[in-house]
Design a protein around this motif. Structure first.
Motif, mmCIF file in Angstrom:
data_model
loop_
_atom_site.group_PDB
_atom_site.id
_atom_site.type_symbol
_atom_site.label_atom_id
_atom_site.label_comp_id
_atom_site.label_asym_id
_atom_site.label_seq_id
_atom_site.Cartn_x
_atom_site.Cartn_y
_atom_site.Cartn_z
ATOM 1 N N GLU A 1 -9.806 -3.249 2.987
ATOM 2 C CA GLU A 1 -10.465 -3.095 1.810
ATOM 3 C C GLU A 1 -11.062 -1.720 1.867
ATOM 4 O O GLU A 1 -11.149 -1.075 2.566
ATOM 5 C CB GLU A 1 -11.704 -4.061 1.919
ATOM 6 N N GLY A 2 -11.502 -1.119 0.570
ATOM 7 C CA GLY A 2 -12.190 0.218 0.520
ATOM 8 C C GLY A 2 -11.034 1.300 0.256
ATOM 9 O O GLY A 2 -11.371 2.569 0.507
ATOM 10 N N LEU A 3 -9.786 0.882 -0.023
ATOM 11 C CA LEU A 3 -8.962 1.875 -0.122
ATOM 12 C C LEU A 3 -8.517 2.240 -1.682
ATOM 13 O O LEU A 3 -8.876 1.534 -2.501
ATOM 14 C CB LEU A 3 -7.622 1.379 0.369
ATOM 15 N N ASN A 4 -8.006 3.473 -1.924
ATOM 16 C CA ASN A 4 -7.767 3.792 -3.304
ATOM 17 C C ASN A 4 -6.318 4.451 -3.367
ATOM 18 O O ASN A 4 -5.806 4.633 -1.936
ATOM 19 C CB ASN A 4 -8.847 4.743 -4.137
ATOM 20 N N ALA A 5 -5.643 4.690 -4.325
ATOM 21 C CA ALA A 5 -4.347 5.130 -4.251
ATOM 22 C C ALA A 5 -4.071 6.418 -3.533
ATOM 23 O O ALA A 5 -3.088 6.364 -3.101
ATOM 24 C CB ALA A 5 -3.833 5.359 -5.752
ATOM 25 N N PHE A 6 -4.977 7.092 -3.180
ATOM 26 C CA PHE A 6 -4.711 8.606 -2.684
ATOM 27 C C PHE A 6 -5.649 8.439 -1.162
ATOM 28 O O PHE A 6 -5.686 9.431 -0.827
ATOM 29 C CB PHE A 6 -5.277 9.767 -3.466
ATOM 30 N N PHE A 7 -5.923 7.190 -0.744
ATOM 31 C CA PHE A 7 -6.617 7.305 0.671
ATOM 32 C C PHE A 7 -5.686 7.936 1.765
ATOM 33 O O PHE A 7 -6.739 8.709 2.521
ATOM 34 C CB PHE A 7 -6.999 5.715 0.904
ATOM 35 N N PRO B 1 -0.785 0.228 -1.737
ATOM 36 C CA PRO B 1 -0.664 -1.067 -1.907
ATOM 37 C C PRO B 1 -0.315 -2.013 -0.647
ATOM 38 O O PRO B 1 -0.568 -3.219 -0.600
ATOM 39 C CB PRO B 1 0.575 -1.275 -2.956
ATOM 40 N N VAL B 2 0.551 -1.375 0.004
ATOM 41 C CA VAL B 2 0.990 -2.173 1.425
ATOM 42 C C VAL B 2 -0.147 -2.548 2.266
ATOM 43 O O VAL B 2 -0.256 -3.669 2.734
ATOM 44 C CB VAL B 2 1.979 -1.342 2.128
ATOM 45 N N MET B 3 -1.007 -1.397 2.673
ATOM 46 C CA MET B 3 -2.342 -1.657 3.376
ATOM 47 C C MET B 3 -3.407 -2.412 2.525
ATOM 48 O O MET B 3 -3.990 -3.313 3.356
ATOM 49 C CB MET B 3 -2.821 -0.377 3.799
ATOM 50 N N ALA B 4 -3.557 -2.105 1.313
ATOM 51 C CA ALA B 4 -4.666 -2.861 0.666
ATOM 52 C C ALA B 4 -4.150 -4.543 0.359
ATOM 53 O O ALA B 4 -4.936 -5.240 0.644
ATOM 54 C CB ALA B 4 -4.787 -2.368 -0.687
ATOM 55 N N PHE B 5 -3.047 -4.785 -0.399
ATOM 56 C CA PHE B 5 -2.806 -5.784 -0.755
ATOM 57 C C PHE B 5 -2.013 -6.926 0.475
ATOM 58 O O PHE B 5 -2.332 -8.110 0.710
ATOM 59 C CB PHE B 5 -1.784 -5.970 -1.899
#
Length: 190
Positions: free
Chosen positions: A126-132, A117-121
């Motif tokens: 973009e293109g990240l998921n919780a386990f990226f 969430p830190v990197m995505a939001f």
């Protein structure tokens, strides 16, 4: 050793660990992986405990973010493992492998999930998921943890780990070296 001297020695050791962490962090570093940071976290946890390790990881992360342009992964990928490494080490009664496991779990699992969430939001990636970040963080912690394990085991076998811990006012779990360390200190005082 008096309390003032122990406090000064702890501050010097903390400053040295932060300096080492900042200087060696570019070695083997790619985004999401900084094995040398995990080495420093585990060594600091074993020598000084979870709170100093957390402080060390936080200071290293902030300095890396400010002066090296590293994203917030410098914090999310270090602080959880640093703290849990010290906690697991203490709860296990001083087993070095448990310090490594604490780092792997804290950073490899918790830190990687918090990083999403830190990197995505916050950072807009973009293109990240919780386990990226999980595979990269796990890989880095296993590399740094392996080096830390062998380094600390070598210090322990030489009797130096117990001496360092006593000098820093930290609890010593290695009983076979505690007596010889106290005798060395008593003979030096004479």
């Amino acid at each position: 050793m008096d309390k003032t001297r122990v406090k000064i020695f702890r501050m010097i050791m903390l400053a040295m660990m932060v300096a080492i962490g900042v200087v060696i962090s570019p070695i083997l570093r790619i985004e999401g992986m900084c094995p040398t940071a995990h080495l420093v976290n585990i060594v600091c946890s074993v020598l000084m405990g979870p709170w100093y390790s957390l402080l060390c990881a936080t200071l290293i992360g902030v300095i890396r973010m400010m002066f090296m342009g590293i994203p917030p992964l410098a914090l999310t990928g270090a602080v959880f493992g640093a703290f849990l490494s010290g906690v697991f080490y203490r709860l296990s009664g001083g087993k070095i492998i448990c310090a490594v496991i604490g780092e792997v779990f804290g950073t490899g699992i918790i830190g990687s999930i918090v990083s999403y969430p830190v990197m995505a939001f916050l950072m807009g990636r973009e293109g990240l998921n919780a386990f990226f970040y999980t595979p990269m963080f796990l890989g880095a912690t296993l590399m740094g943890g392996t080096v830390a394990y062998f380094f600390l085991k070598t210090l322990s076998k030489a009797g130096l780990l117990a001496k360092f811990q006593m000098s820093l006012g930290e609890k010593v779990y290695d009983r076979k070296h505690t007596k010889s360390s106290k005798n060395d200190g008593a003979s030096e005082a004479r």
